[in-house]
Design a protein around this motif. Structure first.
Motif, PDB file in Angstrom:
ATOM      1  N   GLY A  11     -17.242 -16.268  37.562  1.00  0.00           N
ATOM      2  CA  GLY A  11     -16.206 -17.123  37.367  1.00  0.00           C
ATOM      3  C   GLY A  11     -16.534 -18.358  38.352  1.00  0.00           C
ATOM      4  N   ASN A  12     -15.750 -19.430  38.011  1.00  0.00           N
ATOM      5  CA  ASN A  12     -15.963 -20.631  38.796  1.00  0.00           C
ATOM      6  C   ASN A  12     -14.880 -20.416  40.198  1.00  0.00           C
ATOM      7  OD1 ASN A  12     -13.180 -21.685  38.271  1.00  0.00           O
ATOM      8  ND2 ASN A  12     -13.927 -22.806  36.562  1.00  0.00           N
ATOM      9  N   GLU A  13     -15.222 -21.452  41.078  1.00  0.00           N
ATOM     10  CA  GLU A  13     -14.557 -21.218  42.365  1.00  0.00           C
ATOM     11  C   GLU A  13     -13.024 -21.423  42.232  1.00  0.00           C
ATOM     12  OE1 GLU A  13     -17.348 -23.131  41.891  1.00  0.00           O
ATOM     13  OE2 GLU A  13     -18.778 -22.576  43.318  1.00  0.00           O
ATOM     14  N   ALA A  14     -12.625 -22.204  41.241  1.00  0.00           N
ATOM     15  CA  ALA A  14     -11.378 -22.637  41.051  1.00  0.00           C
ATOM     16  C   ALA A  14     -10.644 -21.529  40.624  1.00  0.00           C
ATOM     17  CB  ALA A  14     -11.062 -23.758  40.419  1.00  0.00           C
ATOM     18  N   SER A  15     -10.856 -20.833  39.388  1.00  0.00           N
ATOM     19  CA  SER A  15     -10.132 -19.828  38.700  1.00  0.00           C
ATOM     20  C   SER A  15     -10.701 -18.601  38.483  1.00  0.00           C
ATOM     21  CB  SER A  15      -9.578 -20.704  37.475  1.00  0.00           C
ATOM     22  OG  SER A  15     -10.688 -21.087  36.682  1.00  0.00           O
ATOM     23  N   GLY A  16     -12.043 -18.349  38.773  1.00  0.00           N
ATOM     24  CA  GLY A  16     -12.608 -17.160  38.591  1.00  0.00           C
ATOM     25  C   GLY A  16     -12.854 -16.698  37.008  1.00  0.00           C
ATOM     26  N   VAL A  17     -12.846 -15.386  36.977  1.00  0.00           N
ATOM     27  CA  VAL A  17     -13.221 -14.819  35.704  1.00  0.00           C
ATOM     28  C   VAL A  17     -11.714 -14.755  34.889  1.00  0.00           C
ATOM     29  CG1 VAL A  17     -14.057 -12.822  34.424  1.00  0.00           C
ATOM     30  CG2 VAL A  17     -15.144 -13.817  36.229  1.00  0.00           C
ATOM     31  N   LYS A  18     -11.542 -14.886  33.690  1.00  0.00           N
ATOM     32  CA  LYS A  18     -10.445 -14.800  33.111  1.00  0.00           C
ATOM     33  C   LYS A  18      -9.958 -13.304  33.028  1.00  0.00           C
ATOM     34  CE  LYS A  18     -10.709 -18.628  29.718  1.00  0.00           C
ATOM     35  NZ  LYS A  18     -10.285 -19.177  28.508  1.00  0.00           N
ATOM     36  N   LYS A  19      -8.743 -12.783  33.109  1.00  0.00           N
ATOM     37  CA  LYS A  19      -8.275 -11.616  32.927  1.00  0.00           C
ATOM     38  C   LYS A  19      -8.661 -10.750  31.872  1.00  0.00           C
ATOM     39  CE  LYS A  19      -3.686  -9.167  33.162  1.00  0.00           C
ATOM     40  NZ  LYS A  19      -4.409  -7.758  32.899  1.00  0.00           N
ATOM     41  N   GLU A  20      -8.740 -11.430  30.808  1.00  0.00           N
ATOM     42  CA  GLU A  20      -8.952 -10.840  29.696  1.00  0.00           C
ATOM     43  C   GLU A  20     -10.555 -10.206  29.781  1.00  0.00           C
ATOM     44  OE1 GLU A  20      -5.945 -13.678  28.429  1.00  0.00           O
ATOM     45  OE2 GLU A  20      -7.901 -13.930  29.575  1.00  0.00           O
ATOM     46  N   ILE A  21     -11.246 -10.843  30.473  1.00  0.00           N
ATOM     47  CA  ILE A  21     -12.671 -10.446  30.545  1.00  0.00           C
ATOM     48  C   ILE A  21     -12.766  -9.433  31.838  1.00  0.00           C
ATOM     49  CG2 ILE A  21     -15.037 -11.370  31.368  1.00  0.00           C
ATOM     50  CD1 ILE A  21     -14.332 -12.133  28.698  1.00  0.00           C
ATOM     51  N   LEU A  22     -11.958  -9.613  32.583  1.00  0.00           N
ATOM     52  CA  LEU A  22     -11.792  -8.547  33.657  1.00  0.00           C
ATOM     53  C   LEU A  22     -11.633  -7.306  33.218  1.00  0.00           C
ATOM     54  CD1 LEU A  22     -10.272 -10.625  36.619  1.00  0.00           C
ATOM     55  CD2 LEU A  22     -12.647  -9.870  36.399  1.00  0.00           C
ATOM     56  N   ASP A  23     -10.512  -7.111  32.160  1.00  0.00           N
ATOM     57  CA  ASP A  23      -9.861  -6.107  31.686  1.00  0.00           C
ATOM     58  C   ASP A  23     -10.945  -5.272  31.058  1.00  0.00           C
ATOM     59  OD1 ASP A  23      -7.608  -6.639  32.771  1.00  0.00           O
ATOM     60  OD2 ASP A  23      -6.498  -7.369  31.056  1.00  0.00           O
ATOM     61  N   ILE A  24     -11.963  -5.841  30.526  1.00  0.00           N
ATOM     62  CA  ILE A  24     -12.974  -5.050  29.640  1.00  0.00           C
ATOM     63  C   ILE A  24     -14.045  -4.915  30.201  1.00  0.00           C
ATOM     64  CG2 ILE A  24     -11.796  -5.702  27.346  1.00  0.00           C
ATOM     65  CD1 ILE A  24     -14.200  -7.897  27.068  1.00  0.00           C
ATOM     66  N   SER A  25     -14.197  -5.168  31.718  1.00  0.00           N
ATOM     67  CA  SER A  25     -15.444  -5.221  32.512  1.00  0.00           C
ATOM     68  C   SER A  25     -15.580  -3.644  32.851  1.00  0.00           C
ATOM     69  CB  SER A  25     -15.463  -5.908  33.788  1.00  0.00           C
ATOM     70  OG  SER A  25     -15.399  -7.193  33.446  1.00  0.00           O
ATOM     71  N   GLU A  26     -16.525  -3.238  32.937  1.00  0.00           N
ATOM     72  CA  GLU A  26     -16.944  -1.658  33.219  1.00  0.00           C
ATOM     73  C   GLU A  26     -16.479  -1.785  34.921  1.00  0.00           C
ATOM     74  OE1 GLU A  26     -20.648   1.317  34.070  1.00  0.00           O
ATOM     75  OE2 GLU A  26     -20.562  -0.127  32.485  1.00  0.00           O
ATOM     76  N   THR A  27     -16.842  -2.707  35.629  1.00  0.00           N
ATOM     77  CA  THR A  27     -16.693  -2.751  36.971  1.00  0.00           C
ATOM     78  C   THR A  27     -16.554  -4.075  37.337  1.00  0.00           C
ATOM     79  OG1 THR A  27     -18.278  -1.131  37.362  1.00  0.00           O
ATOM     80  CG2 THR A  27     -17.794  -2.203  39.274  1.00  0.00           C
ATOM     81  N   VAL A  28     -15.772  -4.448  38.271  1.00  0.00           N
ATOM     82  CA  VAL A  28     -15.483  -5.881  38.843  1.00  0.00           C
ATOM     83  C   VAL A  28     -15.980  -5.835  40.231  1.00  0.00           C
ATOM     84  CG1 VAL A  28     -13.643  -7.355  39.531  1.00  0.00           C
ATOM     85  CG2 VAL A  28     -13.453  -6.150  37.638  1.00  0.00           C
ATOM     86  N   ILE A  29     -16.981  -6.683  40.669  1.00  0.00           N
ATOM     87  CA  ILE A  29     -17.797  -6.706  41.780  1.00  0.00           C
ATOM     88  C   ILE A  29     -16.964  -7.630  42.902  1.00  0.00           C
ATOM     89  CG2 ILE A  29     -20.209  -7.053  42.696  1.00  0.00           C
ATOM     90  CD1 ILE A  29     -21.135  -6.541  39.990  1.00  0.00           C
ATOM     91  N   LYS A  30     -17.204  -7.446  44.140  1.00  0.00           N
ATOM     92  CA  LYS A  30     -16.768  -8.297  45.204  1.00  0.00           C
ATOM     93  C   LYS A  30     -17.858  -7.973  46.182  1.00  0.00           C
ATOM     94  CE  LYS A  30     -13.444  -9.203  48.812  1.00  0.00           C
ATOM     95  NZ  LYS A  30     -12.050  -8.917  48.964  1.00  0.00           N
ATOM     96  N   ILE A  31     -18.466  -9.274  46.787  1.00  0.00           N
ATOM     97  CA  ILE A  31     -19.336  -9.351  47.746  1.00  0.00           C
ATOM     98  C   ILE A  31     -18.877  -9.276  49.012  1.00  0.00           C
ATOM     99  CG2 ILE A  31     -21.392 -10.887  48.686  1.00  0.00           C
ATOM    100  CD1 ILE A  31     -21.687 -12.300  45.902  1.00  0.00           C
ATOM    101  N   PRO A  32     -19.456  -8.391  49.891  1.00  0.00           N
ATOM    102  CA  PRO A  32     -18.661  -8.040  51.143  1.00  0.00           C
ATOM    103  C   PRO A  32     -18.957  -9.244  52.026  1.00  0.00           C
ATOM    104  CG  PRO A  32     -20.326  -6.381  50.862  1.00  0.00           C
ATOM    105  CD  PRO A  32     -20.312  -7.423  49.575  1.00  0.00           C
ATOM    106  N   ILE A  33     -18.032 -10.067  52.329  1.00  0.00           N
ATOM    107  CA  ILE A  33     -18.305 -11.450  53.439  1.00  0.00           C
ATOM    108  C   ILE A  33     -17.104 -11.347  54.272  1.00  0.00           C
ATOM    109  CG2 ILE A  33     -19.787 -12.500  51.827  1.00  0.00           C
ATOM    110  CD1 ILE A  33     -17.287 -14.111  51.125  1.00  0.00           C
ATOM    111  N   SER A  34     -17.208 -12.028  55.391  1.00  0.00           N
ATOM    112  CA  SER A  34     -15.996 -12.150  56.083  1.00  0.00           C
ATOM    113  C   SER A  34     -15.915 -13.756  56.709  1.00  0.00           C
ATOM    114  CB  SER A  34     -16.404 -11.348  57.677  1.00  0.00           C
ATOM    115  OG  SER A  34     -17.433 -11.983  58.166  1.00  0.00           O
TER     116      SER A  34
END
Length: 71
Positions: A26-49
């Motif tokens: 997704g882009n920095e402003a709005s990210g991935v659309k909810k509809e896409i997140l809902d059908i994704s096998e896994t939603v990934i987060k990069i561990p950052i601080s």
């Protein structure tokens, strides 16, 4: 299909990668659309601080490198 998100289910190092795959960024402003997140096998987060998110090109480089090195 894998997607990226701040409110995700798994950190990048926890993801079990299966071929074939599609990664949606997704882009920095709005990210991935909810509809896409809902059908994704896994939603990934990069561990950052100290920051909420990365530029999409930085995030893509980190994630695609991890996927490439798994095969």
């Amino acid at each position: 299909m894998y997607s990226t998100g701040l409110n995700s289910s798994k950190f990048l190092d926890e993801v079990k990668i299966k071929k074939p795959y599609i990664v949606v960024f997704g882009n920095e402003a709005s990210g991935v659309k909810k509809e896409i997140l809902d059908i994704s096998e896994t939603v990934i987060k990069i561990p950052i601080s100290k920051v909420d998110s990365l530029n999409v090109s930085c995030a893509a480089g980190i994630i695609l490198d991890k996927f490439k090195n798994n095969f």
